[in-house]
Design a protein around this motif. Structure first.
Motif, PDB file in Angstrom:
ATOM      1  N   HIS A 105      21.638 -21.769  14.378  1.00 47.15           N
ATOM      2  CA  HIS A 105      19.914 -21.749  13.895  1.00 47.15           C
ATOM      3  C   HIS A 105      19.035 -21.859  15.184  1.00 47.15           C
ATOM      4  O   HIS A 105      17.938 -21.953  15.106  1.00 47.15           O
ATOM      5  N   GLN A 106      19.894 -22.300  16.613  1.00 46.23           N
ATOM      6  CA  GLN A 106      18.992 -22.745  17.829  1.00 46.23           C
ATOM      7  C   GLN A 106      18.489 -21.507  18.025  1.00 46.23           C
ATOM      8  O   GLN A 106      17.977 -20.605  19.329  1.00 46.23           O
ATOM      9  N   ARG A 107      18.332 -19.830  17.499  1.00 49.35           N
ATOM     10  CA  ARG A 107      18.509 -18.863  17.528  1.00 49.35           C
ATOM     11  C   ARG A 107      17.062 -18.409  16.835  1.00 49.35           C
ATOM     12  O   ARG A 107      15.662 -17.039  17.274  1.00 49.35           O
ATOM     13  N   THR A 108      16.579 -18.905  16.037  1.00 49.10           N
ATOM     14  CA  THR A 108      15.120 -18.767  15.911  1.00 49.10           C
ATOM     15  C   THR A 108      14.602 -20.319  16.073  1.00 49.10           C
ATOM     16  O   THR A 108      14.667 -21.655  16.209  1.00 49.10           O
ATOM     17  N   ARG A 109      13.242 -20.054  16.823  1.00 47.28           N
ATOM     18  CA  ARG A 109      12.292 -20.883  16.201  1.00 47.28           C
ATOM     19  C   ARG A 109      10.754 -20.581  15.376  1.00 47.28           C
ATOM     20  O   ARG A 109      10.197 -19.620  15.872  1.00 47.28           O
ATOM     21  N   VAL A 110      11.455 -21.345  14.324  1.00 46.74           N
ATOM     22  CA  VAL A 110       9.541 -21.051  13.168  1.00 46.74           C
ATOM     23  C   VAL A 110       8.383 -21.910  13.406  1.00 46.74           C
ATOM     24  O   VAL A 110       8.859 -22.909  12.655  1.00 46.74           O
TER      25      VAL A 110
END
Length: 210
Positions: A105-110
């Motif tokens: 989850h820390q690899r995406t900033r939505v």
């Protein structure tokens, strides 16, 4: 043009096929009305992300997560994708796709919001790649921000730059076609960029920032 050219294009478009997770994301996006990138365009995104070892990528237009999955496949394992979309429902589908692909989850900033409100707050020269695939009427403004955000050697990518084969037709004068046609010419002549317009999917314009 040879009679074989359309067959060659179709062959190239499916030369590398999508995996099951990307296929599911594409179907969800289509159901939501968020038209996903074509298979060939997705493969190109993966290639470009890998070629520049893109650790920081901005995506304008999340859709159902199809393009994000292709990008993340090409990015290094510590790469972070920042993806912006005005539709929270689309981003929910994208989050589901990322989870199905096993993306941490820390690899995406939505970020949910209008891109033109979000982009001004982002740091100049801090990104390796910017992908534009959202409201065609706002493409010129997206591009102005994208060039500012990219580092030297970074890559700008715009989807739909042939726009259903209308851009190449001088008789097509609707607003979106005219905007994309004029923008393509502007980027072609921009001395800050090294561009190419590729007949992949619905047309991909890629450019390296000098």
């Amino acid at each position: 043009m040879s009679a074989q050219k359309p067959a060659s294009w179709a062959y190239a478009e499916e030369f590398v096929t999508e995996n099951e997770v990307i296929e599911s994301a594409r179907h969800r996006g289509e159901e939501l009305g968020a038209v996903p990138v074509g298979n060939g365009a997705g493969v190109l995104l993966r290639l470009l992300a890998a070629a520049v070892r893109a650790r920081s990528v901005v995506e304008i237009g999340t859709g159902g997560g199809t393009s994000g999955l292709w990008l993340l496949q090409g990015m290094p394992e510590d790469g972070i994708l920042t993806t912006i979309d005005v539709e929270a429902e689309h981003q929910g589908a994208a989050r589901k796709a990322y989870a199905e692909a096993g993306i941490a989850h820390q690899r995406t900033r939505v970020i949910t919001g209008r891109a033109l409100d979000v982009l001004p707050r982002m740091t100049d020269g801090a990104y390796d790649m910017v992908v534009v695939d959202a409201d065609k009427r706002e493409y010129p403004e997206y591009v102005d921000h994208a060039i500012r955000l990219l580092r030297s050697g970074g890559v700008l990518v715009l989807d739909n730059m042939l726009w259903h084969d209308k851009v190449a037709d001088p008789a097509a004068r609707d607003a979106e076609t005219t905007i994309l046609r004029d923008l393509g010419k502007r980027l072609r002549d921009d001395e800050r960029l090294i561009p190419a317009l590729l007949p992949v999917g619905d047309g991909v314009l890629a450019a390296v920032k000098r």
